[in-house]
Design a protein around this motif. Structure first.
Motif, PDB file in Angstrom:
ATOM      1  N   PRO A   1       0.816  -1.221   0.000  1.00 60.29           N
ATOM      2  CA  PRO A   1       0.000   0.000   0.000  1.00 60.29           C
ATOM      3  C   PRO A   1       0.849   1.271   0.000  1.00 60.29           C
ATOM      4  N   GLY A   2       1.957   1.251   0.729  1.00 64.30           N
ATOM      5  CA  GLY A   2       2.831   2.424   0.784  1.00 64.30           C
ATOM      6  C   GLY A   2       3.414   2.768  -0.576  1.00 64.30           C
ATOM      7  N   ALA A   3       3.830   1.757  -1.317  1.00 61.96           N
ATOM      8  CA  ALA A   3       4.386   1.994  -2.647  1.00 61.96           C
ATOM      9  C   ALA A   3       3.318   2.541  -3.588  1.00 61.96           C
ATOM     10  N   CYS A   4       2.101   2.042  -3.454  1.00 62.85           N
ATOM     11  CA  CYS A   4       0.999   2.549  -4.300  1.00 62.85           C
ATOM     12  C   CYS A   4       0.684   4.000  -3.957  1.00 62.85           C
ATOM     13  N   LYS A   5       0.700   4.323  -2.672  1.00 56.18           N
ATOM     14  CA  LYS A   5       0.476   5.713  -2.261  1.00 56.18           C
ATOM     15  C   LYS A   5       1.575   6.608  -2.829  1.00 56.18           C
ATOM     16  N   ASP A   6       2.819   6.177  -2.686  1.00 53.29           N
ATOM     17  CA  ASP A   6       3.942   6.979  -3.170  1.00 53.29           C
ATOM     18  C   ASP A   6       3.868   7.203  -4.677  1.00 53.29           C
ATOM     19  N   ALA A   7       3.607   6.135  -5.428  1.00 55.39           N
ATOM     20  CA  ALA A   7       3.544   6.261  -6.888  1.00 55.39           C
ATOM     21  C   ALA A   7       2.409   7.182  -7.303  1.00 55.39           C
ATOM     22  N   TRP A   8       1.250   7.040  -6.643  1.00 54.96           N
ATOM     23  CA  TRP A   8       0.123   7.906  -7.004  1.00 54.96           C
ATOM     24  C   TRP A   8       0.388   9.352  -6.587  1.00 54.96           C
ATOM     25  N   ASP A   9       0.732   9.540  -5.312  1.00 52.47           N
ATOM     26  CA  ASP A   9       0.857  10.891  -4.758  1.00 52.47           C
ATOM     27  C   ASP A   9       2.004  11.694  -5.359  1.00 52.47           C
ATOM     28  N   GLU A  10       3.097  11.017  -5.700  1.00 54.80           N
ATOM     29  CA  GLU A  10       4.293  11.722  -6.153  1.00 54.80           C
ATOM     30  C   GLU A  10       4.461  11.775  -7.675  1.00 54.80           C
ATOM     31  N   ILE A  11       3.791  10.844  -8.397  1.00 50.92           N
ATOM     32  CA  ILE A  11       3.996  10.795  -9.845  1.00 50.92           C
ATOM     33  C   ILE A  11       2.669  10.818 -10.607  1.00 50.92           C
ATOM     34  N   LEU A  12       1.870   9.780 -10.408  1.00 51.99           N
ATOM     35  CA  LEU A  12       0.696   9.591 -11.260  1.00 51.99           C
ATOM     36  C   LEU A  12      -0.375  10.658 -11.098  1.00 51.99           C
ATOM     37  N   CYS A  13      -0.602  11.136  -9.888  1.00 53.03           N
ATOM     38  CA  CYS A  13      -1.647  12.158  -9.725  1.00 53.03           C
ATOM     39  C   CYS A  13      -1.308  13.408 -10.524  1.00 53.03           C
ATOM     40  N   HIS A  14      -0.047  13.686 -10.707  1.00 49.84           N
ATOM     41  CA  HIS A  14       0.379  14.852 -11.484  1.00 49.84           C
ATOM     42  C   HIS A  14       0.334  14.564 -12.985  1.00 49.84           C
ATOM     43  N   GLN A  15       0.909  13.446 -13.381  1.00 45.90           N
ATOM     44  CA  GLN A  15       0.993  13.140 -14.801  1.00 45.90           C
ATOM     45  C   GLN A  15      -0.362  12.773 -15.417  1.00 45.90           C
ATOM     46  N   LEU A  16      -1.322  12.366 -14.592  1.00 46.60           N
ATOM     47  CA  LEU A  16      -2.660  12.058 -15.094  1.00 46.60           C
ATOM     48  C   LEU A  16      -3.629  13.226 -14.894  1.00 46.60           C
ATOM     49  N   ASP A  17      -3.085  14.396 -14.620  1.00 47.78           N
ATOM     50  CA  ASP A  17      -3.883  15.609 -14.456  1.00 47.78           C
ATOM     51  C   ASP A  17      -3.556  16.571 -15.602  1.00 47.78           C
ATOM     52  N   TYR A  18      -4.521  16.795 -16.452  1.00 45.76           N
ATOM     53  CA  TYR A  18      -4.352  17.646 -17.632  1.00 45.76           C
ATOM     54  C   TYR A  18      -3.872  19.055 -17.280  1.00 45.76           C
ATOM     55  N   ARG A  19      -4.142  19.493 -16.067  1.00 47.24           N
ATOM     56  CA  ARG A  19      -3.763  20.842 -15.652  1.00 47.24           C
ATOM     57  C   ARG A  19      -2.292  20.952 -15.263  1.00 47.24           C
ATOM     58  N   HIS A  20      -1.614  19.825 -15.083  1.00 46.63           N
ATOM     59  CA  HIS A  20      -0.218  19.819 -14.627  1.00 46.63           C
ATOM     60  C   HIS A  20       0.708  20.399 -15.692  1.00 46.63           C
ATOM     61  N   LYS A  21       1.549  21.323 -15.263  1.00 40.82           N
ATOM     62  CA  LYS A  21       2.514  21.975 -16.152  1.00 40.82           C
ATOM     63  C   LYS A  21       3.925  21.606 -15.715  1.00 40.82           C
ATOM     64  N   PRO A  22       4.884  21.546 -16.592  1.00 38.19           N
ATOM     65  CA  PRO A  22       4.808  21.999 -17.971  1.00 38.19           C
ATOM     66  C   PRO A  22       4.220  20.972 -18.937  1.00 38.19           C
ATOM     67  N   CYS A  23       4.134  19.697 -18.545  1.00 42.22           N
ATOM     68  CA  CYS A  23       3.550  18.714 -19.443  1.00 42.22           C
ATOM     69  C   CYS A  23       3.001  17.547 -18.616  1.00 42.22           C
ATOM     70  N   ASN A  24       2.167  16.725 -19.262  1.00 40.96           N
ATOM     71  CA  ASN A  24       1.549  15.604 -18.572  1.00 40.96           C
ATOM     72  C   ASN A  24       1.161  14.550 -19.590  1.00 40.96           C
ATOM     73  N   PHE A  25       0.823  13.356 -19.107  1.00 43.48           N
ATOM     74  CA  PHE A  25       0.441  12.261 -19.995  1.00 43.48           C
ATOM     75  C   PHE A  25      -0.888  12.520 -20.711  1.00 43.48           C
ATOM     76  N   VAL A  26      -1.806  13.203 -20.068  1.00 36.80           N
ATOM     77  CA  VAL A  26      -3.149  13.389 -20.621  1.00 36.80           C
ATOM     78  C   VAL A  26      -3.118  14.208 -21.909  1.00 36.80           C
TER      79      VAL A  26
END
Length: 180
Positions: free
Chosen positions: A142-167
């Motif tokens: 669970p800790g690794a999933c939290k870290d991956a989501w909170d530190e990487i995926l929540c940003h890269q899967l958010d269209y509003r994230h700058k300067p660039c994102n996966f979306v």
């Protein structure tokens, strides 16, 4: 108005969650639940959720089903990224990748080092793209999933994230497959 001054509207992403385990059920799948909770809280859509045994062919089959499903934009798996003989999730992911996102594993290791020190070398977290679908393999804790989501995926899967994102590059993931 310059791009930097524009405010982008949030775009929900349809995410499937796959737990890889020989022993877990939906009732005790804490890692899968962490991902479901976090993606839902962020405003994304849970497209599907499954548990599959540590079997390379079975994992690959689930990944291929979701890649072929137009209602799935992203697949996040948890479990099977370690070093033991039963840990075959990374191999199953790489069997289907068209392109690997090499830096995902690197950034995940950097994030993990802050939490678990050199034990981070035992994880083989990975990311890639196939059929216009993003695929990420995370460790089963669970800790690794939290870290991956909170530190990487929540940003890269958010269209509003700058300067660039996966979306923002979703439409271009399959441009090589279009007729010219």
């Amino acid at each position: 108005m310059p791009e930097s001054a524009q405010v982008r509207e949030f775009m929900p992403v349809r995410i499937a969650v796959l737990t890889v385990s020989d022993t877990r059920s939906m009732e005790d799948d804490r890692s899968g639940q962490v991902l479901v909770d976090r993606l839902s809280e962020a405003g994304h859509v849970l497209a599907d959720r499954r548990i599959v045994e540590d079997d390379r062919a079975a994992i690959g089959a689930h990944l291929r089903d979701w890649i072929a499903n137009p209602d799935v934009d992203v697949v996040i798996s948890t479990g099977g990224t370690g070093l033991t003989g039963r840990d075959v999730t990374v191999e199953a992911h790489r069997d289907v990748y068209e392109k690997e996102i090499d830096a995902f594993g690197t950034v995940f290791t950097i994030v993990s080092m802050k939490k678990i020190g050199t034990s981070a070398v035992q994880s083989r977290a990975t990311g890639g793209v196939a059929g216009g679908t993003y695929l990420f393999a995370l460790p089963g804790s669970p800790g690794a999933c939290k870290d991956a989501w909170d530190e990487i995926l929540c940003h890269q899967l958010d269209y509003r994230h700058k300067p660039c994102n996966f979306v923002e590059i979703f439409p271009r993931l399959t441009e090589n497959q279009r007729r010219k």
